[in-house]
Design a protein around this motif. Structure first.
Motif, mmCIF file in Angstrom:
data_model
loop_
_atom_site.group_PDB
_atom_site.id
_atom_site.type_symbol
_atom_site.label_atom_id
_atom_site.label_comp_id
_atom_site.label_asym_id
_atom_site.label_seq_id
_atom_site.Cartn_x
_atom_site.Cartn_y
_atom_site.Cartn_z
ATOM 1 N N ALA A 129 0.896 -1.199 -0.135
ATOM 2 C CA ALA A 129 -0.251 -0.047 0.201
ATOM 3 C C ALA A 129 0.733 1.281 -0.115
ATOM 4 C CB ALA A 129 -1.102 0.243 1.311
ATOM 5 N N GLY A 132 -2.673 5.495 0.289
ATOM 6 C CA GLY A 132 -4.081 5.161 -0.249
ATOM 7 C C GLY A 132 -4.317 4.053 -1.226
ATOM 8 N N GLU A 134 -3.688 0.303 -2.904
ATOM 9 C CA GLU A 134 -3.221 -0.877 -2.191
ATOM 10 C C GLU A 134 -2.980 -1.944 -3.396
ATOM 11 O OE1 GLU A 134 -4.434 -2.474 1.191
ATOM 12 O OE2 GLU A 134 -4.936 -0.399 1.861
ATOM 13 N N GLN A 251 1.526 8.218 7.876
ATOM 14 C CA GLN A 251 0.254 7.962 6.772
ATOM 15 C C GLN A 251 0.301 9.357 5.784
ATOM 16 O OE1 GLN A 251 -3.430 8.229 8.699
ATOM 17 N NE2 GLN A 251 -3.458 5.872 8.416
ATOM 18 N N LYS A 256 1.516 3.044 5.265
ATOM 19 C CA LYS A 256 0.181 2.674 5.699
ATOM 20 C C LYS A 256 0.482 1.863 7.209
ATOM 21 C CE LYS A 256 -3.336 -0.757 5.013
ATOM 22 N NZ LYS A 256 -4.089 -2.103 4.519
#
Ligand SMILES: [Zn+2]
Length: 306
Positions: A129, A132, A134, A251, A256
């Motif tokens: 990831a 945002g 994946e 983040q 992630k």
């Protein structure tokens, strides 16, 4: 424009005031943005077109290209193979479990192996990831670099250096890919950035800073931003940020991780991955003033709304 200049003057004044108040030397640098990728979204650079070939019909390019499209490839992911060239080829091209688009040998020659066509999905990122997104296999190009990885001595990981001729190949190939797909500098990442809990590659000896300063590849912070954020802290105090504040900043930059509010094992591994990329001289997973300053400088440059 006038408002922008005013803001810059105000910011500079504030910077100097803060600098005087804390009795710290601030290096006010000329701002040099070395990132060379200009994201236009309107500048198609077709290197090839895949289209239907229908006998008896004409596929007309009269209205080609539509203006409504973007690239599927958004990320460039760099890896090392943990094995020599013959074993790397066996694993990445013959076994059928993992692969990459390109393989960079450790030989001083001009050869770069292509293993998977760029328009196909290579299997190099796994569970991953970034910012945002994946499963980066869907949206990335993967480059594997032949390198032995690390050996473990007591609690330390001793990594294998990359020869300069190999890095030159990585740079030439990366730049070509980045330019063709207009990949955002922050989306040029290591495997450990997108899977920090389970991956170590390309490791702390991979020269991210050199790639940025010499070739304009990837993201790097501005030194004067780091100095500014460093000046906000009193030396030898700890912690510099709360765990939650640091987790939120990681983040925001793209990593992630769970916002646990604790300096737990997952946070340690993610901090270490961040340090491997941006502060390899001290990659111990412990947040100190410089690590925190670098992260804030990166967010200011790349993740603040302009
Ligand atoms: Zn990898």
């Amino acid at each position: 424009m006038i408002q922008l200049i005013k803001c810059n003057l105000l910011c500079l004044t504030l910077l100097l005031l803060i600098s005087c108040g804390s009795q710290k030397k601030i290096i006010v640098d000329t701002k040099i943005i070395r990132d060379t990728v200009y994201i236009s979204n309107t500048n198609p650079k077709y290197h090839f077109i895949t289209e239907a070939n229908l006998p008896g019909y004409v596929i007309s390019k009269e209205n080609f290209p539509s203006v409504a499209f973007n690239e599927r490839v958004k990320f460039l992911v760099l890896h090392y193979t943990v094995s020599d060239y013959p074993i790397s080829v066996k694993i990445l091209a013959k076994k059928g479990e993992v692969s990459s688009h390109y393989l960079i040998t450790d030989q001083p020659n001009d050869t770069i192996d292509i293993l998977v066509s760029e328009d196909k999905r290579a299997w190099h990122a796994g569970v991953s990831a970034w910012n945002g997104t994946e499963n980066l296999n869907d949206t990335s190009i993967g480059i594997e670099i032949v390198n032995k990885g690390y050996i473990k001595v007591k609690d330390s990981l001793i990594f294998t250096p990359f020869p300069s001729y190999q890095i030159e190949k990585v740079a030439a190939l990366s730049k070509n890919i980045i330019d063709r797909y207009e990949i955002d500098p922050v989306n040029v990442v290591g495997h450990s950035d997108i899977a920090p809990l389970r991956k170590q590659d390309p490791g702390p000896l991979f020269p991210w800073k050199e790639l940025y300063t010499q070739y304009g590849i990837g993201a790097w912070y501005e030194e004067y931003d780091k100095e500014y954020f460093l000046s906000q802290y009193i030396p030898d105090t700890y912690p510099y940020s709360s765990p939650l504040e640091f987790q939120k900043a990681l983040q925001k930059y793209g990593y992630k991780l769970n916002l646990s509010g604790e300096w737990d094992k997952n946070t340690f591994l993610t901090v270490r991955a961040f340090q491997w990329h941006f502060r390899p001289e001290k990659a111990d997973g412990i947040v100190d003033a410089e690590t925190w300053a670098i992260l804030q400088a990166l967010i200011k440059k790349y993740r603040s709304k302009k």
